[in-house]
Design an enzyme around this catalytic site. Structure first.
Site, PDB file in Angstrom:
ATOM      1  N   HIS A 168       0.871  -1.182   0.000  1.00 46.84           N
ATOM      2  CA  HIS A 168       0.000   0.000   0.000  1.00 46.84           C
ATOM      3  C   HIS A 168       0.909   1.234   0.000  1.00 46.84           C
ATOM      4  O   HIS A 168       1.969   1.213   0.639  1.00 46.84           O
ATOM      5  CB  HIS A 168      -0.850   0.070   1.286  1.00 46.84           C
ATOM      6  CG  HIS A 168      -2.100  -0.755   1.272  1.00 46.84           C
ATOM      7  ND1 HIS A 168      -2.530  -1.444   2.388  1.00 46.84           N
ATOM      8  CD2 HIS A 168      -3.029  -0.967   0.306  1.00 46.84           C
ATOM      9  CE1 HIS A 168      -3.680  -2.056   2.095  1.00 46.84           C
ATOM     10  NE2 HIS A 168      -3.993  -1.789   0.838  1.00 46.84           N
ATOM     11  N   CYS A 261      -2.067   2.841   9.230  1.00 48.48           N
ATOM     12  CA  CYS A 261      -3.110   1.917   8.766  1.00 48.48           C
ATOM     13  C   CYS A 261      -4.254   1.805   9.774  1.00 48.48           C
ATOM     14  O   CYS A 261      -5.386   1.496   9.390  1.00 48.48           O
ATOM     15  CB  CYS A 261      -2.550   0.509   8.600  1.00 48.48           C
ATOM     16  SG  CYS A 261      -1.148   0.354   7.534  1.00 48.48           S
TER      17      CYS A 261
HETATM   18  N1  ARG Z   1      -3.691  -7.191   6.488  1.00 49.81           N
HETATM   19  C1  ARG Z   1      -4.108  -5.971   5.856  1.00 49.81           C
HETATM   20  C2  ARG Z   1      -4.049  -6.123   4.341  1.00 49.81           C
HETATM   21  O1  ARG Z   1      -3.190  -6.811   3.851  1.00 49.81           O
HETATM   22  C3  ARG Z   1      -3.265  -4.824   6.334  1.00 49.81           C
HETATM   23  C4  ARG Z   1      -3.729  -3.491   5.844  1.00 49.81           C
HETATM   24  C5  ARG Z   1      -2.817  -2.359   6.222  1.00 49.81           C
HETATM   25  N2  ARG Z   1      -3.367  -1.120   5.828  1.00 49.81           N
HETATM   26  C6  ARG Z   1      -2.700  -0.131   5.216  1.00 49.81           C
HETATM   27  N3  ARG Z   1      -3.320   0.992   5.030  1.00 49.81           N
HETATM   28  N4  ARG Z   1      -1.490  -0.262   4.759  1.00 49.81           N
HETATM   29  O2  ARG Z   1      -4.836  -5.578   3.611  1.00 49.81           O
END
Ligand code: ARG
Length: 275
Positions: A168, A261
């Site tokens: 992300h 996050c």
């Molecule tokens: N386990 C989640 C996923 O893989 C973690 C999300 C983390 N969020 C972020 N905004 N980076 O989607």
């Protein structure tokens, strides 16, 4: 509509947080989180934000949605509207109706992208000044970002993410104000690095600290909240006039997440100048 007279952030308690599936390289069902520690770390982050003057709004956790704690992915806030996420992986798709219900009861207008597009909210879309920096390829689609740009009538700079550990945009890029941002250069391709160089002050993060999710920081005024174990970044932040605050978030690193996050700014990020 929710009153937004001070910095306001949405969080979701980790009651049902867990490593129940594997959708990024940090997640392994054989390395589960500790529920008690997760709660303590989440609460410490919550309390730290409150001590910095943040109004923290809470979403009710839901059994069977272990990643609902990562509210950054719920959508992209724009004035009194929210562009809802359309998750790439089916494991997270059940979050969107829950998020939509929360936003509607708080008075936001919810907008869905065309159904063919994947988009993972503020996790992949961050304003720095009046430009939307948009991570794509691993989770969100580049065309979703163009669709958003057309709707908000703003410039979009698409940035391809090339390392699945930084899946992300908010894991490798963090606008601090309209002129300054943190970034982890190896997470981007050459073109993206050139696009980022439009930002006047770019602070690179070292690999060991990027792996501690140093870039996944929450910015409130000049205060920057992040995971522990990032001494170089703390020193760099002080040099640039910011105040670092570290709090342990290792239990959430196991799911590939950290401070940013776990939060969604509802009144506009510090660095954002909305068109
Ligand atoms: N386990 C989640 C996923 O893989 C973690 C999300 C983390 N969020 C972020 N905004 N980076 O989607």
């Amino acid at each position: 509509m929710l009153e937004l007279s001070r910095p306001t952030i949405l969080m979701c308690p980790p009651d049902f947080y867990g490593i129940e599936y594997e959708i990024n390289p940090w997640m392994s069902r054989s390395v589960p989180n500790d529920a008690v520690k997760s709660r303590e770390q989440w609460q410490a982050l919550h309390d730290l934000l409150v001590s910095l003057g943040v109004d923290v709004q809470l979403m009710e956790p839901v059994k069977g949605l272990p990643d609902l704690v990562f509210t950054a992915n719920a959508g992209l806030i724009w004035h009194d509207k929210v562009f809802l996420a359309a998750f790439r992986h089916t494991a997270r798709q059940g979050e969107t109706p829950v998020d939509a219900g929360w936003f509607q009861s708080a008075g936001f207008e919810t907008i869905s992208l065309p159904s063919s597009l994947n988009f993972e909210g503020a996790g992949d879309a961050l304003f720095c000044g009046d430009t939307l920096f948009a991570g794509y390829f691993v989770r969100s689609d580049a065309s979703a970002m163009q669709w958003l740009g057309a709707h908000m009538n703003c410039r979009v700079l698409p940035l391809q993410l090339v390392d699945h550990h930084f899946y992300h945009l908010d894991t490798c890029f963090c606008p601090l104000d309209t002129q300054t941002a943190l970034y982890f250069p190896p997470a981007f391709d050459d073109y993206a690095r050139r696009a980022l160089s439009h930002i006047p002050h770019l602070i690179p993060v070292q690999p060991e600290e990027a792996a501690r999710f140093a870039c996944n920081a929450v910015v409130v005024g000049h205060d920057v909240v992040m995971n522990t174990g990032c001494p170089q970044l703390e020193a760099d932040l002080i040099k640039h006039g910011f105040t670092p605050h570290s709090t342990p978030l290792d239990e959430f690193l196991k799911a590939g997440g950290s401070a940013k996050c776990l939060t969604l700014r509802l009144d506009g990020e510090e660095a954002a100048v909305w068109p």
